[in-house]
Design a protein around this motif. Structure first.
Motif, PDB file in Angstrom:
ATOM      1  N   ILE A 223       0.821  -1.223  -0.159  1.00  0.00           N
ATOM      2  CA  ILE A 223      -0.002   0.037   0.503  1.00  0.00           C
ATOM      3  C   ILE A 223       0.475   0.998   0.032  1.00  0.00           C
ATOM      4  N   TYR A 224       2.370   1.225   0.790  1.00  0.00           N
ATOM      5  CA  TYR A 224       2.853   2.712   0.598  1.00  0.00           C
ATOM      6  C   TYR A 224       3.627   2.392  -0.639  1.00  0.00           C
ATOM      7  N   ILE A 225       4.095   2.001  -1.386  1.00  0.00           N
ATOM      8  CA  ILE A 225       4.104   1.895  -2.075  1.00  0.00           C
ATOM      9  C   ILE A 225       3.557   2.294  -3.131  1.00  0.00           C
ATOM     10  N   GLY A 226       2.141   2.048  -2.992  1.00  0.00           N
ATOM     11  CA  GLY A 226       1.686   2.474  -4.576  1.00  0.00           C
ATOM     12  C   GLY A 226       1.090   4.276  -3.995  1.00  0.00           C
ATOM     13  N   MET A 227       0.981   4.758  -2.090  1.00  0.00           N
ATOM     14  CA  MET A 227       0.600   5.700  -2.207  1.00  0.00           C
ATOM     15  C   MET A 227       2.620   6.494  -2.622  1.00  0.00           C
ATOM     16  N   LEU A 228       3.456   6.167  -2.670  1.00  0.00           N
ATOM     17  CA  LEU A 228       4.438   6.438  -3.096  1.00  0.00           C
ATOM     18  C   LEU A 228       4.575   7.287  -4.928  1.00  0.00           C
ATOM     19  N   ILE A 229       4.199   6.173  -5.395  1.00  0.00           N
ATOM     20  CA  ILE A 229       3.361   6.029  -6.468  1.00  0.00           C
ATOM     21  C   ILE A 229       2.964   7.392  -7.468  1.00  0.00           C
ATOM     22  N   ARG A 230       1.676   7.071  -6.480  1.00  0.00           N
ATOM     23  CA  ARG A 230       0.714   8.110  -6.419  1.00  0.00           C
ATOM     24  C   ARG A 230       0.688   9.583  -6.191  1.00  0.00           C
ATOM     25  N   GLN A 231       2.303   9.799  -5.265  1.00  0.00           N
ATOM     26  CA  GLN A 231       2.233  10.981  -5.069  1.00  0.00           C
ATOM     27  C   GLN A 231       3.635  12.111  -5.468  1.00  0.00           C
ATOM     28  N   LYS A 232       4.436  10.773  -6.879  1.00  0.00           N
ATOM     29  CA  LYS A 232       5.057  11.153  -7.781  1.00  0.00           C
ATOM     30  C   LYS A 232       3.540  11.409  -8.815  1.00  0.00           C
ATOM     31  N   GLN A 233       3.334  10.959  -9.082  1.00  0.00           N
ATOM     32  CA  GLN A 233       2.502  11.212 -10.590  1.00  0.00           C
ATOM     33  C   GLN A 233       2.030  12.598 -10.412  1.00  0.00           C
ATOM     34  N   HIS A 234       1.467  12.722  -9.135  1.00  0.00           N
ATOM     35  CA  HIS A 234       0.804  14.263  -8.438  1.00  0.00           C
ATOM     36  C   HIS A 234       1.318  15.208  -8.956  1.00  0.00           C
ATOM     37  N   LEU A 235       2.353  15.228  -8.228  1.00  0.00           N
ATOM     38  CA  LEU A 235       3.640  16.150  -8.355  1.00  0.00           C
ATOM     39  C   LEU A 235       4.038  16.397 -10.001  1.00  0.00           C
ATOM     40  N   SER A 236       4.431  15.251 -10.723  1.00  0.00           N
ATOM     41  CA  SER A 236       4.908  14.895 -12.317  1.00  0.00           C
ATOM     42  C   SER A 236       3.786  15.172 -13.188  1.00  0.00           C
ATOM     43  N   ASN A 237       2.029  15.655 -12.364  1.00  0.00           N
ATOM     44  CA  ASN A 237       1.249  16.556 -13.245  1.00  0.00           C
ATOM     45  C   ASN A 237       1.139  17.903 -12.905  1.00  0.00           C
ATOM     46  N   LEU A 238       1.671  17.930 -11.760  1.00  0.00           N
ATOM     47  CA  LEU A 238       1.612  19.742 -11.059  1.00  0.00           C
ATOM     48  C   LEU A 238       2.854  20.333 -11.831  1.00  0.00           C
ATOM     49  N   LYS A 239       4.171  20.000 -12.275  1.00  0.00           N
ATOM     50  CA  LYS A 239       5.505  19.825 -12.755  1.00  0.00           C
ATOM     51  C   LYS A 239       4.970  20.330 -14.387  1.00  0.00           C
ATOM     52  N   LYS A 240       4.214  19.442 -14.759  1.00  0.00           N
ATOM     53  CA  LYS A 240       3.603  19.554 -16.516  1.00  0.00           C
ATOM     54  C   LYS A 240       3.404  20.669 -16.973  1.00  0.00           C
ATOM     55  N   GLU A 241       1.707  21.097 -15.891  1.00  0.00           N
ATOM     56  CA  GLU A 241       0.415  22.246 -15.692  1.00  0.00           C
ATOM     57  C   GLU A 241       0.853  23.226 -15.284  1.00  0.00           C
ATOM     58  N   MET A 242       2.755  23.397 -15.018  1.00  0.00           N
ATOM     59  CA  MET A 242       3.333  24.724 -14.666  1.00  0.00           C
ATOM     60  C   MET A 242       4.007  25.179 -16.051  1.00  0.00           C
ATOM     61  N   GLN A 243       4.505  24.173 -16.679  1.00  0.00           N
ATOM     62  CA  GLN A 243       5.284  24.542 -17.676  1.00  0.00           C
ATOM     63  C   GLN A 243       4.361  25.663 -18.710  1.00  0.00           C
ATOM     64  N   GLU A 244       3.591  26.059 -19.376  1.00  0.00           N
ATOM     65  CA  GLU A 244       2.217  27.102 -20.154  1.00  0.00           C
ATOM     66  C   GLU A 244       2.853  28.493 -18.875  1.00  0.00           C
ATOM     67  N   PRO A 245       2.792  28.383 -18.101  1.00  0.00           N
ATOM     68  CA  PRO A 245       2.774  30.086 -17.001  1.00  0.00           C
ATOM     69  C   PRO A 245       4.002  30.667 -16.915  1.00  0.00           C
ATOM     70  N   ILE A 246       4.847  29.484 -16.631  1.00  0.00           N
ATOM     71  CA  ILE A 246       6.224  29.815 -16.925  1.00  0.00           C
ATOM     72  C   ILE A 246       6.716  30.155 -18.114  1.00  0.00           C
ATOM     73  N   GLU A 247       6.171  29.851 -19.616  1.00  0.00           N
ATOM     74  CA  GLU A 247       6.672  30.342 -20.475  1.00  0.00           C
ATOM     75  C   GLU A 247       6.320  31.902 -20.773  1.00  0.00           C
ATOM     76  N   LEU A 248       4.954  31.698 -20.311  1.00  0.00           N
ATOM     77  CA  LEU A 248       4.232  32.988 -20.456  1.00  0.00           C
ATOM     78  C   LEU A 248       5.308  33.829 -19.702  1.00  0.00           C
ATOM     79  N   LEU A 249       5.066  33.610 -18.441  1.00  0.00           N
ATOM     80  CA  LEU A 249       6.351  34.943 -17.295  1.00  0.00           C
ATOM     81  C   LEU A 249       7.222  35.548 -18.072  1.00  0.00           C
ATOM     82  N   LYS A 250       7.890  34.190 -18.401  1.00  0.00           N
ATOM     83  CA  LYS A 250       9.748  34.495 -19.182  1.00  0.00           C
ATOM     84  C   LYS A 250       9.171  35.246 -20.456  1.00  0.00           C
TER      85      LYS A 250
END
Length: 259
Positions: A223-250
């Motif tokens: 269960i713990y490994i599964g939750m850790l994998i989900r945490q990585k996925q959430h963080l990965s999704n967040l990083k992807k979502e950040m790219q457009e506003p970062i480019e606009l800000l640059k």
């Protein structure tokens, strides 16, 4: 000087009883005053617009700083999660490698389950929204994108908290922990004296694949490994979502970045 000039002409016309000319010059004086007021207002508006542009550029710069810091925090947190997944998988192998050392397993387990809380920096955007200065951002596309990102970020933080809650609930089962053998954990072993250690359970559950604690411990690891994998996925999704506003800000001017 100009007003004094008109006033002298007006007084002269009055003294010469030339009323029509007096009205003309009086009208000219009024127009001059109105023009002066309009110029002053225009200068004031220009100064305000200049200050707003400076403040807007500063906010863009600060928001970009937050985004870039958060990218770094995501990478660091994801790296630690990857290490915890690796450690937890090693634990499963260690557990099933019978005979095994319970002390070694428990001490590795303590390291694996330490929770790292991702705390992003969102100071600049919170500042501009809480102070009612969101109107300073004149780029509507970027403004709307930042608002969307703030909502997305809060959703990700809620999902990460839910994951941690599942982990905490699984790992804080006191009925399970009572026979766990916590005295084998290094920092407790150093603190407890022999009298207290003698009071604790001495079962050898790590070497009995049929023992309820063995089975539950292994299940918790999965269960713990599964939750850790989900945490990585959430963080990965967040990083992807950040790219457009970062480019606009640059694409915005940022004096701090240029300096």
């Amino acid at each position: 000087m100009m007003i004094k000039f008109f006033r002298k002409i007006r007084q002269k016309q009055l003294s010469e009883n030339k009323f029509s000319k007096y009205l003309l010059y009086a009208l000219g004086e009024i127009i001059l005053v109105v023009i002066g007021i309009l110029i002053a207002l225009q200068i004031n508006n220009w100064n305000e617009n200049r200050k707003n542009k400076i403040a807007e550029a500063d906010y863009y710069c600060r928001i970009l700083d937050d985004f870039e810091l958060n990218e770094k925090l995501i990478d660091e947190t994801s790296a630690r999660i990857t290490n915890k997944i690796k450690l937890s998988k090693e634990l499963m192998s260690d557990l099933n490698n019978i005979p095994n050392d319970r002390s070694l397993i428990l001490n590795k387990h303590v390291v694996a389950i330490r929770q790292d809380v991702f705390v992003p920096s969102n100071i600049a955007f919170e500042d501009i929204t809480s102070s009612g200065q969101l109107k300073l951002l004149t780029d509507l596309r970027l403004k709307n994108r930042l608002i969307q990102h703030s909502t997305f970020l809060n959703n990700i933080l809620n999902l990460l908290q839910e994951n941690r809650n599942v982990i905490i609930d699984r790992m804080s089962d006191f009925e399970f922990m009572s026979e766990f053998g916590l005295q084998d954990i290094d920092y407790l072993e150093r603190e407890l004296d022999r009298e207290h250690i003698e009071l604790l359970p001495k079962n050898n559950w790590t070497n009995d694949p049929n023992h309820p604690i063995f089975l539950k411990f292994q299940d918790n690891l999965v269960i713990y490994i599964g939750m850790l994998i989900r945490q990585k996925q959430h963080l990965s999704n967040l990083k992807k979502e950040m790219q457009e506003p970062i480019e606009l800000l640059k694409n915005k001017e940022c004096k701090n970045k240029e300096g």
